[in-house]
Write a protein that holds these residues in place. Sequence first.
Motif, PDB file in Angstrom:
ATOM      1  N   ARG A  21     -21.905 -15.719  45.099  1.00 11.55           N
ATOM      2  CA  ARG A  21     -21.060 -16.192  44.005  1.00 11.55           C
ATOM      3  C   ARG A  21     -21.696 -15.844  42.656  1.00 11.55           C
ATOM      4  N   PRO A  22     -20.890 -15.575  41.653  1.00 13.69           N
ATOM      5  CA  PRO A  22     -21.454 -15.236  40.324  1.00 13.69           C
ATOM      6  C   PRO A  22     -22.434 -16.280  39.816  1.00 13.69           C
ATOM      7  N   GLN A  23     -22.096 -17.565  39.980  1.00 17.02           N
ATOM      8  CA  GLN A  23     -22.987 -18.613  39.479  1.00 17.02           C
ATOM      9  C   GLN A  23     -24.320 -18.632  40.222  1.00 17.02           C
ATOM     10  N   ASP A  24     -24.319 -18.199  41.502  1.00 21.01           N
ATOM     11  CA  ASP A  24     -25.583 -18.120  42.243  1.00 21.01           C
ATOM     12  C   ASP A  24     -26.478 -17.026  41.702  1.00 21.01           C
ATOM     13  N   ALA A  25     -25.878 -16.025  41.090  1.00 20.89           N
ATOM     14  CA  ALA A  25     -26.638 -14.912  40.528  1.00 20.89           C
ATOM     15  C   ALA A  25     -26.918 -15.103  39.043  1.00 20.89           C
ATOM     16  N   GLY A  26     -26.579 -16.283  38.499  1.00 18.34           N
ATOM     17  CA  GLY A  26     -26.831 -16.554  37.095  1.00 18.34           C
ATOM     18  C   GLY A  26     -25.782 -15.999  36.161  1.00 18.34           C
ATOM     19  N   LEU A  27     -24.612 -15.665  36.709  1.00 17.52           N
ATOM     20  CA  LEU A  27     -23.528 -15.140  35.887  1.00 17.52           C
ATOM     21  C   LEU A  27     -22.461 -16.211  35.711  1.00 17.52           C
ATOM     22  N   PRO A  28     -21.745 -16.194  34.611  1.00 15.37           N
ATOM     23  CA  PRO A  28     -20.640 -17.152  34.451  1.00 15.37           C
ATOM     24  C   PRO A  28     -19.537 -16.849  35.451  1.00 15.37           C
ATOM     25  N   ALA A  29     -18.905 -17.889  35.956  1.00 14.51           N
ATOM     26  CA  ALA A  29     -17.845 -17.705  36.945  1.00 14.51           C
ATOM     27  C   ALA A  29     -16.625 -17.030  36.347  1.00 14.51           C
ATOM     28  N   PRO A  37     -13.820 -11.407  46.527  1.00 17.69           N
ATOM     29  CA  PRO A  37     -14.775 -12.483  46.785  1.00 17.69           C
ATOM     30  C   PRO A  37     -16.168 -12.084  46.305  1.00 17.69           C
ATOM     31  N   GLY A  38     -16.939 -13.034  45.882  1.00 17.78           N
ATOM     32  CA  GLY A  38     -18.307 -12.751  45.491  1.00 17.78           C
ATOM     33  C   GLY A  38     -18.414 -11.965  44.202  1.00 17.78           C
ATOM     34  N   LEU A  39     -19.487 -11.168  44.101  1.00 20.27           N
ATOM     35  CA  LEU A  39     -19.733 -10.367  42.905  1.00 20.27           C
ATOM     36  C   LEU A  39     -18.882  -9.105  42.897  1.00 20.27           C
ATOM     37  N   ARG A  40     -18.517  -8.666  41.705  1.00 17.49           N
ATOM     38  CA  ARG A  40     -17.922  -7.344  41.552  1.00 17.49           C
ATOM     39  C   ARG A  40     -19.029  -6.296  41.615  1.00 17.49           C
ATOM     40  N   ARG A  41     -18.642  -5.070  41.921  1.00 18.47           N
ATOM     41  CA  ARG A  41     -19.638  -3.992  42.007  1.00 18.47           C
ATOM     42  C   ARG A  41     -20.387  -3.836  40.688  1.00 18.47           C
ATOM     43  N   GLU A  42     -19.641  -3.860  39.596  1.00 20.75           N
ATOM     44  CA  GLU A  42     -20.291  -3.643  38.300  1.00 20.75           C
ATOM     45  C   GLU A  42     -21.233  -4.790  37.944  1.00 20.75           C
ATOM     46  N   GLU A  43     -20.930  -5.989  38.433  1.00 18.41           N
ATOM     47  CA  GLU A  43     -21.814  -7.132  38.180  1.00 18.41           C
ATOM     48  C   GLU A  43     -23.130  -6.969  38.934  1.00 18.41           C
ATOM     49  N   LEU A  44     -23.043  -6.535  40.192  1.00 20.15           N
ATOM     50  CA  LEU A  44     -24.269  -6.329  40.962  1.00 20.15           C
ATOM     51  C   LEU A  44     -25.081  -5.181  40.371  1.00 20.15           C
ATOM     52  N   ALA A  45     -24.412  -4.114  39.952  1.00 21.63           N
ATOM     53  CA  ALA A  45     -25.119  -2.988  39.337  1.00 21.63           C
ATOM     54  C   ALA A  45     -25.852  -3.443  38.078  1.00 21.63           C
ATOM     55  N   LEU A  46     -25.201  -4.273  37.266  1.00 21.42           N
ATOM     56  CA  LEU A  46     -25.827  -4.781  36.045  1.00 21.42           C
ATOM     57  C   LEU A  46     -27.067  -5.599  36.383  1.00 21.42           C
ATOM     58  N   LEU A  47     -26.960  -6.474  37.375  1.00 26.54           N
ATOM     59  CA  LEU A  47     -28.102  -7.304  37.766  1.00 26.54           C
ATOM     60  C   LEU A  47     -29.260  -6.467  38.300  1.00 26.54           C
ATOM     61  N   ALA A  48     -28.932  -5.359  38.988  1.00 20.97           N
ATOM     62  CA  ALA A  48     -29.973  -4.509  39.571  1.00 20.97           C
ATOM     63  C   ALA A  48     -30.509  -3.481  38.585  1.00 20.97           C
ATOM     64  N   GLY A  49     -29.861  -3.347  37.430  1.00 15.80           N
ATOM     65  CA  GLY A  49     -30.335  -2.396  36.428  1.00 15.80           C
ATOM     66  C   GLY A  49     -30.022  -0.959  36.768  1.00 15.80           C
ATOM     67  N   ILE A  50     -28.916  -0.727  37.477  1.00 13.79           N
ATOM     68  CA  ILE A  50     -28.495   0.642  37.796  1.00 13.79           C
ATOM     69  C   ILE A  50     -27.061   0.818  37.304  1.00 13.79           C
ATOM     70  N   SER A  51     -26.599   2.067  37.254  1.00 15.56           N
ATOM     71  CA  SER A  51     -25.247   2.303  36.762  1.00 15.56           C
ATOM     72  C   SER A  51     -24.226   1.882  37.815  1.00 15.56           C
ATOM     73  N   ALA A  75     -32.186  -5.811  46.229  1.00  7.32           N
ATOM     74  CA  ALA A  75     -32.568  -6.987  47.016  1.00  7.32           C
ATOM     75  C   ALA A  75     -32.765  -8.200  46.115  1.00  7.32           C
ATOM     76  N   SER A  76     -33.412  -7.985  44.965  1.00 11.53           N
ATOM     77  CA  SER A  76     -33.624  -9.093  44.035  1.00 11.53           C
ATOM     78  C   SER A  76     -32.299  -9.579  43.458  1.00 11.53           C
ATOM     79  N   ALA A  77     -31.432  -8.643  43.113  1.00 10.65           N
ATOM     80  CA  ALA A  77     -30.134  -9.024  42.552  1.00 10.65           C
ATOM     81  C   ALA A  77     -29.292  -9.796  43.563  1.00 10.65           C
ATOM     82  N   LEU A  78     -29.429  -9.448  44.836  1.00 12.44           N
ATOM     83  CA  LEU A  78     -28.675 -10.118  45.896  1.00 12.44           C
ATOM     84  C   LEU A  78     -29.348 -11.401  46.377  1.00 12.44           C
ATOM     85  N   GLY A  79     -30.554 -11.666  45.883  1.00 12.63           N
ATOM     86  CA  GLY A  79     -31.268 -12.869  46.297  1.00 12.63           C
ATOM     87  C   GLY A  79     -31.750 -12.820  47.730  1.00 12.63           C
ATOM     88  N   LEU A  80     -32.103 -11.629  48.225  1.00 11.88           N
ATOM     89  CA  LEU A  80     -32.528 -11.487  49.609  1.00 11.88           C
ATOM     90  C   LEU A  80     -33.942 -12.022  49.798  1.00 11.88           C
TER      91      LEU A  80
END
Length: 293
Positions: A21-29, A37-51, A75-80
């Motif tokens: 969930r966005p809030q689990d990753a520190g993003l606003p809902a 469901p869950g994070l959008r691709r661009e949100e995960l890319a932003l958290l991981a620091g990749i395009s 892995a860090s962005a996904l909280g693994l």
Amino acid sequence: MTSREHTVLGDYLRARREVLRPQDAGLPAGQGRRRVPGLRREELALLAGISADYYLRLEQGRDRRPSPQVLDALASALGLDEAARAHLHRLAKQEQQPRRRPRRAPERVVPGLRRLLESAFGAPAYVQGRLMDVLAANGLAQALSPAYAPGTNVVRAMFLEPGLAQTHGVGEHDLAGLVACLRRQVGPDVDDPRLTELVGELSVRSEPFRRLWARQDVRAPARGPLRLHHPQVGPLELHYEKLLVPDARDQQLVVLSAEPGSPSAEALTLLGALQEPGAHESRRTTSADNQAP
């Protein structure tokens, strides 16, 4: 390579992204209903620091050579946790190599380990294979539960035999752990015919399994408490440990024990005595004597 073989990493990334969930990753809902469901691709890319474009290529299987640094960032962005992070690296490494399916010989337990099961443990113990099949078990383990009889698949038993799951006190969290351990053990080899057969059967017959398998959770072999109710000796509170078998990397030795001097230890001792030759005949004789006028 087939499309299935080069999308294993992408499937895993997509599954983990969709359960975060966005809030689990520190993003606003955000406002309103989300289309995915869950994070959008661009949100995960932003958290991981990749395009976002590079992440899309990874998820779609169009790029199969992410660096270890990119994998760690994802892995860090996904909280693994550590086990899931290692699983992610295994998937990526597998996709970077030519796919050669090894011929898997039938799983066998070496004679020395079979003797050890019966002679060296005063506790229930069994050997578990790659897909959580019970390959060998001592008499006390088999007396403790039908789930530990050789030939039984523990995952199938817990999902498809409600009486066994209830006897073992297995709840939703425990079932999720079983599936996550199975996922970790098979690693990238998700097209193994025996695994496909097992997953296919369970997916058809069990909605909870189908849902949990789709999450692609990964968990290291568990250790901890086990509470079950035995029809002869009553409730037991045991502790189990899983140990890797040397020279058989897909096998684990599972040992269950009770706190010394506890009621559960006494119950295990009684259960062992009931399995001794002549114990059942002695009990029948005693019972008949007690009923005599």
